[in-house]
Motif scaffolding. Structure first.
Motif, PDB file in Angstrom:
ATOM      1  N   TYR A  40       0.839  -1.201   0.000  1.00  0.00           N
ATOM      2  CA  TYR A  40       0.000   0.000   0.000  1.00  0.00           C
ATOM      3  C   TYR A  40       0.875   1.254   0.000  1.00  0.00           C
ATOM      4  O   TYR A  40       0.601   2.206  -0.732  1.00  0.00           O
ATOM      5  CB  TYR A  40      -0.935   0.000   1.209  1.00  0.00           C
ATOM      6  CG  TYR A  40      -1.908   1.154   1.173  1.00  0.00           C
ATOM      7  CD1 TYR A  40      -3.117   1.018   0.518  1.00  0.00           C
ATOM      8  CD2 TYR A  40      -1.598   2.375   1.759  1.00  0.00           C
ATOM      9  CE1 TYR A  40      -4.017   2.076   0.449  1.00  0.00           C
ATOM     10  CE2 TYR A  40      -2.479   3.444   1.685  1.00  0.00           C
ATOM     11  CZ  TYR A  40      -3.679   3.291   1.031  1.00  0.00           C
ATOM     12  OH  TYR A  40      -4.548   4.341   0.959  1.00  0.00           O
ATOM     13  N   TYR A  41       1.900   1.250   0.803  1.00  0.00           N
ATOM     14  CA  TYR A  41       2.766   2.428   0.900  1.00  0.00           C
ATOM     15  C   TYR A  41       3.467   2.723  -0.423  1.00  0.00           C
ATOM     16  O   TYR A  41       3.510   3.868  -0.864  1.00  0.00           O
ATOM     17  CB  TYR A  41       3.797   2.232   2.018  1.00  0.00           C
ATOM     18  CG  TYR A  41       4.850   3.313   2.023  1.00  0.00           C
ATOM     19  CD1 TYR A  41       4.553   4.588   2.467  1.00  0.00           C
ATOM     20  CD2 TYR A  41       6.133   3.056   1.550  1.00  0.00           C
ATOM     21  CE1 TYR A  41       5.508   5.591   2.447  1.00  0.00           C
ATOM     22  CE2 TYR A  41       7.087   4.050   1.529  1.00  0.00           C
ATOM     23  CZ  TYR A  41       6.775   5.311   1.978  1.00  0.00           C
ATOM     24  OH  TYR A  41       7.714   6.295   1.945  1.00  0.00           O
ATOM     25  N   THR A  42       4.030   1.709  -1.063  1.00  0.00           N
ATOM     26  CA  THR A  42       4.778   1.972  -2.296  1.00  0.00           C
ATOM     27  C   THR A  42       3.869   2.446  -3.427  1.00  0.00           C
ATOM     28  O   THR A  42       4.300   3.208  -4.289  1.00  0.00           O
ATOM     29  CB  THR A  42       5.550   0.723  -2.772  1.00  0.00           C
ATOM     30  OG1 THR A  42       4.642  -0.361  -2.934  1.00  0.00           O
ATOM     31  CG2 THR A  42       6.644   0.364  -1.794  1.00  0.00           C
ATOM     32  N   VAL A  43       2.623   2.036  -3.423  1.00  0.00           N
ATOM     33  CA  VAL A  43       1.701   2.476  -4.468  1.00  0.00           C
ATOM     34  C   VAL A  43       1.181   3.888  -4.192  1.00  0.00           C
ATOM     35  O   VAL A  43       1.009   4.679  -5.111  1.00  0.00           O
ATOM     36  CB  VAL A  43       0.528   1.475  -4.599  1.00  0.00           C
ATOM     37  CG1 VAL A  43      -0.560   2.008  -5.523  1.00  0.00           C
ATOM     38  CG2 VAL A  43       1.038   0.138  -5.105  1.00  0.00           C
ATOM     39  N   HIS A  44       0.966   4.233  -2.919  1.00  0.00           N
ATOM     40  CA  HIS A  44       0.304   5.500  -2.586  1.00  0.00           C
ATOM     41  C   HIS A  44       1.226   6.573  -1.999  1.00  0.00           C
ATOM     42  O   HIS A  44       0.735   7.630  -1.631  1.00  0.00           O
ATOM     43  CB  HIS A  44      -0.838   5.231  -1.605  1.00  0.00           C
ATOM     44  CG  HIS A  44      -1.927   4.417  -2.184  1.00  0.00           C
ATOM     45  ND1 HIS A  44      -1.943   3.044  -2.082  1.00  0.00           N
ATOM     46  CD2 HIS A  44      -3.024   4.751  -2.908  1.00  0.00           C
ATOM     47  CE1 HIS A  44      -3.013   2.576  -2.700  1.00  0.00           C
ATOM     48  NE2 HIS A  44      -3.680   3.587  -3.208  1.00  0.00           N
ATOM     49  N   HIS A  45       2.502   6.339  -1.897  1.00  0.00           N
ATOM     50  CA  HIS A  45       3.371   7.350  -1.277  1.00  0.00           C
ATOM     51  C   HIS A  45       3.568   8.539  -2.217  1.00  0.00           C
ATOM     52  O   HIS A  45       3.284   8.472  -3.404  1.00  0.00           O
ATOM     53  CB  HIS A  45       4.729   6.744  -0.904  1.00  0.00           C
ATOM     54  CG  HIS A  45       5.697   6.711  -2.033  1.00  0.00           C
ATOM     55  ND1 HIS A  45       5.606   5.788  -3.046  1.00  0.00           N
ATOM     56  CD2 HIS A  45       6.756   7.507  -2.323  1.00  0.00           C
ATOM     57  CE1 HIS A  45       6.574   5.997  -3.921  1.00  0.00           C
ATOM     58  NE2 HIS A  45       7.280   7.037  -3.505  1.00  0.00           N
ATOM     59  N   SER A  46       4.079   9.624  -1.655  1.00  0.00           N
ATOM     60  CA  SER A  46       4.368  10.824  -2.440  1.00  0.00           C
ATOM     61  C   SER A  46       5.757  11.316  -2.074  1.00  0.00           C
ATOM     62  O   SER A  46       6.060  11.546  -0.904  1.00  0.00           O
ATOM     63  CB  SER A  46       3.337  11.913  -2.140  1.00  0.00           C
ATOM     64  OG  SER A  46       3.707  13.117  -2.757  1.00  0.00           O
ATOM     65  N   ASP A  47       6.611  11.475  -3.094  1.00  0.00           N
ATOM     66  CA  ASP A  47       7.969  11.967  -2.845  1.00  0.00           C
ATOM     67  C   ASP A  47       7.991  13.461  -2.570  1.00  0.00           C
ATOM     68  O   ASP A  47       8.951  13.980  -2.008  1.00  0.00           O
ATOM     69  CB  ASP A  47       8.870  11.678  -4.051  1.00  0.00           C
ATOM     70  CG  ASP A  47       9.146  10.201  -4.220  1.00  0.00           C
ATOM     71  OD1 ASP A  47       9.163   9.480  -3.202  1.00  0.00           O
ATOM     72  OD2 ASP A  47       9.335   9.760  -5.363  1.00  0.00           O
TER      73      ASP A  47
END
Length: 136
Positions: free
Chosen positions: A53-60
């Motif tokens: 979930y984190y890798t799909v929805h994270h924001s740099d």
């Protein structure tokens, strides 16, 4: 000659009484180990789901979205673990480097049905690491 059956009466009951505690101990140990193994599978699934979930929805670029992605990932992971206990997360965040990976370590204290495993393992925690390439 006729066999003397009066001396043999009750022998089966005595043998059963001697073996019953050992058989019950084995049954309870197997049930406890199965319960702990199920918890380990839940922790592994939770770590995988959290990092996915984190890798799909994270924001740099947006720190608020980054924190929201982590919080939602942790909530989704906690939903997979059967008991409400203290679950800890240790994150390695995504970076702007191509091919970067994020990882999360999920830890949960061992709980068992009879207290045998906790007595032997002490304060050991179940742990699983999920790793995934950033960007999905």
């Amino acid at each position: 000659m006729k066999p003397n059956r009066s001396r043999d009466r009750g022998a089966a009951a005595v043998e059963f009484a001697l073996l019953l505690p050992m058989l019950l101990f084995i049954v309870f140990v197997l049930a406890d180990l199965g319960w702990v193994f199920n918890q380990q599978l839940a922790v592994t699934s939770a770590s995988r789901e959290a990092v996915r979930y984190y890798t799909v929805h994270h924001s740099d670029t947006d720190p608020v979205a980054e924190a929201a992605a982590r919080a939602t990932a942790e909530t989704r992971a906690k939903d997979l673990i059967p008991e409400p206990t203290t679950v800890t997360f240790a994150w390695t965040a995504c970076s702007n480097v191509p091919g970067a990976e994020a990882s999360v370590v999920v830890k949960k204290p061992i709980t068992d049905l009879t207290g045998l495993v906790v007595a032997l393992a002490g304060s050991t925690k179940l742990s699983a690491t999920g790793t995934m390439r950033c960007g999905g």
